[in-house]
Design a protein around this motif. Structure first.
Motif, PDB file in Angstrom:
ATOM      1  N   GLY A 170      41.993  50.709  37.854  1.00  9.55           N
ATOM      2  CA  GLY A 170      41.653  51.950  38.569  1.00  9.55           C
ATOM      3  C   GLY A 170      40.456  51.755  39.484  1.00  9.55           C
ATOM      4  N   ASP A 176      41.516  49.968  42.602  1.00 14.26           N
ATOM      5  CA  ASP A 176      42.131  50.942  43.514  1.00 14.26           C
ATOM      6  C   ASP A 176      41.066  51.670  44.332  1.00 14.26           C
ATOM      7  N   GLU A 177      39.930  51.974  43.678  1.00 13.44           N
ATOM      8  CA  GLU A 177      38.840  52.647  44.396  1.00 13.44           C
ATOM      9  C   GLU A 177      38.299  51.768  45.521  1.00 13.44           C
ATOM     10  N   GLU A 199      39.891  49.430  47.063  1.00 14.09           N
ATOM     11  CA  GLU A 199      40.930  49.314  48.102  1.00 14.09           C
ATOM     12  C   GLU A 199      41.032  50.594  48.935  1.00 14.09           C
ATOM     13  N   ASN A 200      40.829  51.740  48.289  1.00  8.48           N
ATOM     14  CA  ASN A 200      40.848  53.005  49.039  1.00  8.48           C
ATOM     15  C   ASN A 200      39.765  53.019  50.115  1.00  8.48           C
ATOM     16  N   ARG A 243      43.032  41.580  39.992  1.00  3.29           N
ATOM     17  CA  ARG A 243      44.057  42.167  39.107  1.00  3.29           C
ATOM     18  C   ARG A 243      44.646  41.104  38.172  1.00  3.29           C
TER      19      ARG A 243
END
Length: 417
Positions: free
Chosen positions: A205, A208-209, A211-212, A290
């Motif tokens: 998670g 993902d932050e 990458e955002n 990952r």
């Protein structure tokens, strides 16, 4: 039109500019780079020469200080070389612990790279996000070795000690009350493996932050796409390894191609780029985060279910236990002799390499039968990358030098050893 003025410009060697004491002499035509000449030698610490004057087991700490963002991976190659000379096989639990900490180290390295690279290019907040997770992993380093950076945790024959049964906790202070401290300690109630498991479950998670913030960011792409392109064949010719090589589309990773420890039992993929530019190398490293997380989860599961020794049962190589050393004269003498004189290795030469976060980190060692290496040569992954800096920067703008240095993930301790 006004003529461009040609001039020579110094880039560095102040530390924040160049990720270490790198001095670049840039030949500029206006704002375009015509050549970039890296000057090294401003940090030279003679690690290889020092290691030749000390018993084998006293040089492990020097390895931590080479690439000081990939501490345990450097130790790993060095202790593997000693184990190869001594022809010893270490306990399986120690192998799993080493693999787990190699991957924790890879995450630590890539998080610092991500924060610093983004900061160089102008994205401020990513640095703070990345260091939030880095703090948890630094606590793991501290829990097993007593130090946050230069762990000296891997030893010939295994690891210094087994994983602790409990994690250090935050304590109340004038800044935080009991309720806030309890909230901070929510994942520190169990063992260290429980703590790492909790980290591994929430880390995707966090990726993902990051990458955002960056992956589809228009400015990030303008600063990295098409910058520092290296063709696949050229990457091989230049001696690239690690994400620099895989970013150019070459599927090469020592963990798969020449597996060591228990990597052959792990289920993970090797991310590979397509265009060989700075953006591809960014994407490769993000996917590596990952995959490393996946390996850590497999290791924690195995370690949970398989207790056992973490050090070889050979008194010539392994020190006596601390408890015995404090009460038995024999053990005290043995301990003293081992740590002052070490042990002699058979004559011979070995080369061992690990897939460090920056690429292939290798140790070439020659033994003449004494208790210290006759010769030690370190193959640092960053050195050939830096040698390609001129080629990667040519005809780019001055601001792109910063991007290229960032995408190479340069740490000067290993380059200028």
């Amino acid at each position: 039109m006004k003529e461009f003025k040609n001039f020579t410009m110094n880039f560095g060697p102040q530390h924040p500019a160049a990720h270490g004491v790198l001095r670049l002499v840039l030949q500029m035509e206006g704002e375009v780079i015509k050549s970039a000449d890296p000057h090294i030698g401003l940090l030279h610490r003679a690690t290889e020469k020092l290691a030749e004057s000390k018993p084998y087991n006293q040089s492990i700490g020097y390895m931590d200080r080479l690439d000081y963002v990939s501490m345990m991976c450097n130790e790993h190659a060095y202790v593997l070389a000693i184990e190869k000379l001594l022809s010893i096989e270490i306990p399986e639990r120690a192998k799993y612990i080493r693999v787990m900490f190699d991957e924790i180290t890879r995450i630590l390295n890539h998080l610092l790279w991500l924060g610093a690279h983004a900061l160089d290019i102008g994205a401020m907040s990513v640095f703070l996000y990345a260091f939030r997770e880095r703090e948890d992993l630094m606590d793991c380093y501290e829990a097993v070795s007593g130090t946050r950076m230069h762990a000296t945790y891997y030893r010939p024959g295994g690891v210094a000690r087994d994983l602790p049964s409990k994690m250090p906790k935050y304590i109340t202070s004038t800044l935080k009350n009991n309720e806030q401290i309890k909230e901070q300690n929510y994942n520190r109630e169990g063992s260290m493996l429980d703590f790492i498991n909790d980290f591994a479950s929430r880390f995707p998670g966090c990726i993902d932050e990051y990458e955002n913030l960056l992956t589809d960011n228009r400015i990030w792409k303008q600063r990295t796409v098409g910058i520092g392109v290296v063709e696949p064949e050229r990457a091989i010719e230049l001696g690239f390894t690690g994400p620099m090589l895989r970013g150019s589309g070459i599927d090469w990773d020592l963990r798969k191609k020449q597996p060591y420890e228990v990597y052959d039992k792990m289920n993970f993929d090797i991310p590979v780029g397509k265009t060989g530019d700075s953006y591809d190398r960014y994407l490769v490293r993000m996917e590596e985060l990952r995959q490393s997380n996946k390996i850590i989860q497999q290791c924690t599961q195995w370690l949970h279910n398989n207790p056992g020794p973490t050090m070889i049962d050979d008194a010539k190589v392994a020190p006596p236990s601390r408890d015995n050393m404090k009460v038995e004269m024999e053990s005290l003498i043995h301990h003293f002799k081992l740590f002052t004189e070490g042990y002699c290795t058979p004559k011979g030469e070995v080369y061992t390499a690990v897939e460090a976060p920056k690429g292939e980190f290798g140790i070439y060692m020659i033994s003449d039968g004494a208790n210290k290496p006759f010769r030690l040569k370190i193959r640092a992954p960053g050195f050939p990358h830096l040698a390609a800096l001129n080629e990667m920067c040519k005809d780019h703008m001055l601001s792109d030098v910063v991007t290229v240095i960032g995408t190479q993930d340069i740490v000067f301790g290993e380059i200028d050893r």
